[in-house]
Design a protein around this motif. Structure first.
Motif, mmCIF file in Angstrom:
data_model
loop_
_atom_site.group_PDB
_atom_site.id
_atom_site.type_symbol
_atom_site.label_atom_id
_atom_site.label_comp_id
_atom_site.label_asym_id
_atom_site.label_seq_id
_atom_site.Cartn_x
_atom_site.Cartn_y
_atom_site.Cartn_z
ATOM 1 N N ALA A 36 0.847 -1.195 0.000
ATOM 2 C CA ALA A 36 0.000 0.000 0.000
ATOM 3 C C ALA A 36 0.885 1.248 0.000
ATOM 4 C CB ALA A 36 -0.899 -0.001 1.234
ATOM 5 N N HIS A 37 0.503 2.226 -0.830
ATOM 6 C CA HIS A 37 1.312 3.444 -0.963
ATOM 7 C C HIS A 37 1.025 4.382 0.206
ATOM 8 C CE1 HIS A 37 2.508 7.283 -3.200
ATOM 9 N NE2 HIS A 37 3.615 6.604 -2.981
ATOM 10 N N ARG A 38 1.722 4.141 1.306
ATOM 11 C CA ARG A 38 1.549 4.918 2.533
ATOM 12 C C ARG A 38 2.909 5.166 3.146
ATOM 13 N NH1 ARG A 38 -2.633 0.372 4.525
ATOM 14 N NH2 ARG A 38 -4.220 0.714 2.943
ATOM 15 N N ARG A 39 3.014 6.253 3.868
ATOM 16 C CA ARG A 39 4.272 6.602 4.538
ATOM 17 C C ARG A 39 3.925 7.243 5.871
ATOM 18 N NH1 ARG A 39 9.227 4.965 3.717
ATOM 19 N NH2 ARG A 39 10.939 6.431 3.985
ATOM 20 N N GLY A 40 4.599 6.821 6.926
ATOM 21 C CA GLY A 40 4.290 7.338 8.246
ATOM 22 C C GLY A 40 5.482 8.024 8.895
ATOM 23 N N TYR A 41 5.211 9.150 9.542
ATOM 24 C CA TYR A 41 6.242 9.902 10.248
ATOM 25 C C TYR A 41 5.817 10.096 11.703
ATOM 26 C CZ TYR A 41 7.563 11.178 5.470
ATOM 27 O OH TYR A 41 7.908 11.138 4.147
ATOM 28 N N LEU A 42 6.792 10.017 12.594
ATOM 29 C CA LEU A 42 6.557 10.353 13.995
ATOM 30 C C LEU A 42 7.410 11.559 14.341
ATOM 31 C CD1 LEU A 42 5.314 9.626 16.793
ATOM 32 C CD2 LEU A 42 7.413 8.338 17.237
ATOM 33 N N PHE A 43 6.739 12.648 14.765
ATOM 34 C CA PHE A 43 7.440 13.835 15.248
ATOM 35 C C PHE A 43 7.328 13.839 16.763
ATOM 36 C CE2 PHE A 43 6.179 16.282 11.130
ATOM 37 C CZ PHE A 43 7.092 15.526 10.399
ATOM 38 N N TYR A 44 8.450 13.848 17.458
ATOM 39 C CA TYR A 44 8.396 13.798 18.918
ATOM 40 C C TYR A 44 9.341 14.827 19.519
ATOM 41 C CZ TYR A 44 12.761 11.060 18.672
ATOM 42 O OH TYR A 44 14.044 10.637 18.425
ATOM 43 N N GLY A 45 9.022 15.234 20.746
ATOM 44 C CA GLY A 45 9.857 16.219 21.422
ATOM 45 C C GLY A 45 9.349 16.494 22.816
ATOM 46 N N ALA A 46 9.992 17.455 23.470
ATOM 47 C CA ALA A 46 9.659 17.776 24.851
ATOM 48 C C ALA A 46 8.235 18.309 24.945
ATOM 49 C CB ALA A 46 10.635 18.813 25.390
ATOM 50 N N PRO A 47 7.556 18.067 26.087
ATOM 51 C CA PRO A 47 6.177 18.550 26.255
ATOM 52 C C PRO A 47 6.077 20.067 26.143
ATOM 53 C CG PRO A 47 6.755 16.998 27.981
ATOM 54 C CD PRO A 47 8.020 17.313 27.234
ATOM 55 N N ARG A 48 5.013 20.516 25.480
ATOM 56 C CA ARG A 48 4.738 21.947 25.388
ATOM 57 C C ARG A 48 3.384 22.285 26.007
ATOM 58 N NH1 ARG A 48 8.468 20.747 21.944
ATOM 59 N NH2 ARG A 48 9.773 22.262 20.897
ATOM 60 N N TYR A 49 2.458 21.353 25.994
ATOM 61 C CA TYR A 49 1.153 21.535 26.616
ATOM 62 C C TYR A 49 0.560 20.170 26.840
ATOM 63 C CZ TYR A 49 -0.150 20.987 21.733
ATOM 64 O OH TYR A 49 -0.254 20.523 20.469
ATOM 65 N N ARG A 135 6.182 0.520 14.477
ATOM 66 C CA ARG A 135 6.941 -0.392 13.628
ATOM 67 C C ARG A 135 6.910 0.103 12.182
ATOM 68 N NH1 ARG A 135 3.985 -2.868 10.048
ATOM 69 N NH2 ARG A 135 1.959 -3.819 10.442
ATOM 70 N N HIS A 136 7.904 -0.354 11.381
ATOM 71 C CA HIS A 136 7.954 0.025 9.968
ATOM 72 C C HIS A 136 6.698 -0.471 9.263
ATOM 73 C CE1 HIS A 136 11.870 1.867 9.560
ATOM 74 N NE2 HIS A 136 12.342 0.974 10.414
ATOM 75 N N GLY A 137 6.218 0.341 8.344
ATOM 76 C CA GLY A 137 4.952 0.059 7.674
ATOM 77 C C GLY A 137 3.838 0.923 8.257
ATOM 78 N N ARG A 138 3.989 1.286 9.516
ATOM 79 C CA ARG A 138 3.076 2.253 10.147
ATOM 80 C C ARG A 138 3.809 3.580 10.341
ATOM 81 N NH1 ARG A 138 1.341 -2.484 13.965
ATOM 82 N NH2 ARG A 138 -0.351 -3.393 12.728
ATOM 83 N N ILE A 139 4.965 3.507 10.993
ATOM 84 C CA ILE A 139 5.841 4.673 11.117
ATOM 85 C C ILE A 139 7.173 4.323 10.459
ATOM 86 C CG2 ILE A 139 7.132 6.134 12.717
ATOM 87 C CD1 ILE A 139 4.149 6.749 12.720
ATOM 88 N N ASP A 140 7.494 5.026 9.389
ATOM 89 C CA ASP A 140 8.700 4.719 8.623
ATOM 90 C C ASP A 140 9.883 5.599 9.010
ATOM 91 O OD1 ASP A 140 7.433 2.773 6.642
ATOM 92 O OD2 ASP A 140 6.167 4.540 6.415
ATOM 93 N N LYS A 141 9.589 6.806 9.493
ATOM 94 C CA LYS A 141 10.646 7.747 9.863
ATOM 95 C C LYS A 141 10.267 8.421 11.180
ATOM 96 C CE LYS A 141 13.454 8.032 6.111
ATOM 97 N NZ LYS A 141 14.914 8.079 6.119
ATOM 98 N N GLN A 142 11.269 8.641 12.029
ATOM 99 C CA GLN A 142 11.054 9.316 13.305
ATOM 100 C C GLN A 142 11.990 10.514 13.410
ATOM 101 O OE1 GLN A 142 10.938 6.725 16.737
ATOM 102 N NE2 GLN A 142 10.131 5.007 15.539
ATOM 103 N N TYR A 143 11.431 11.665 13.821
ATOM 104 C CA TYR A 143 12.210 12.890 13.921
ATOM 105 C C TYR A 143 11.997 13.532 15.287
ATOM 106 C CZ TYR A 143 12.666 12.517 8.853
ATOM 107 O OH TYR A 143 12.944 12.077 7.588
#
Length: 201
Positions: A36-49, A135-143
């Motif tokens: 399936a033509h899908r791509r997932g990214y996770l953006f994570y960082g310190a709490p802001r709210y 996991r890959h296939g759901r989240i492909d890249k993490q930043y």
């Protein structure tokens, strides 16, 4: 994208990856391999709210997506996802009263049929996320979104005094939210530079 103040190397990498994903040869490669033509990214960082809002009725939400879209799951760690059980009362979830099970969330992420999409999930507490979600296939890249470095601080100021402003703010110590609030109070560049010590307190 020029208006987005972000670590340049990371921004360039994200843009490059998205451009690669939408190239015809990449789309053809996905089809050839039956993926399936899908791509997932996770953006994570310190709490802001802090928010604690249940996700809406996911099955209905994903059923009505356009054929090509970007899906944002914001603050995934506070969305009321539960591990126990495999069913959920959708009526309650629609009214904001219920919880979404992990099985439900994984089911809609994996079973959207012919939809092609970019998924962006954000979290303040990455360790709290279930490994099945990332996991890959759901989240492909993490930043990891860190507090701004000197170059990014200059981009935030966006003025002839930007270099001087960035020199007076220690790198990686001030959140983007704090910078935004400071600029709202100082709507002129000169006072903003003169009183920059207030931002660093």
């Amino acid at each position: 994208m020029e208006s987005v103040a972000l670590d340049k190397e990371m921004k360039d990498e994200i843009i490059s990856d998205i451009e690669w994903f939408f190239k015809k040869r990449t789309i053809d490669l996905y089809k050839k391999r039956g993926i399936a033509h899908r791509r997932g990214y996770l953006f994570y960082g310190a709490p802001r709210y802090w928010r604690n809002e249940p996700l809406p009725c996911l099955q209905e939400l994903f059923r009505t997506l356009p054929e090509r879209c970007l899906v944002l799951l914001d603050d995934l760690d506070t969305a009321g996802i539960i591990r126990d059980g495999s069913t959920v009362n959708d009526d309650n979830v629609e009214k904001g009263q219920g919880r979404v099970t992990m099985a439900t969330l994984l089911g809609v992420l994996d079973g959207i049929g012919s939809h092609e999409y970019l998924l962006v999930a954000t979290t303040n507490v990455k360790p709290d996320l279930d490994p099945a979600l990332t996991r890959h296939g759901r989240i492909d890249k993490q930043y990891e979104f860190q507090n701004p470095d000197r170059s990014t601080l200059e981009d935030y100021f966006n003025h002839g005094l930007a270099t001087e402003f960035a020199k007076q703010v220690p790198e990686r110590t001030v959140t983007p939210a704090a910078i935004q609030e400071y600029f709202l109070k100082c709507n002129d560049p000169a006072p903003a530079l003169a009183e920059v010590s207030q931002l660093c307190k």
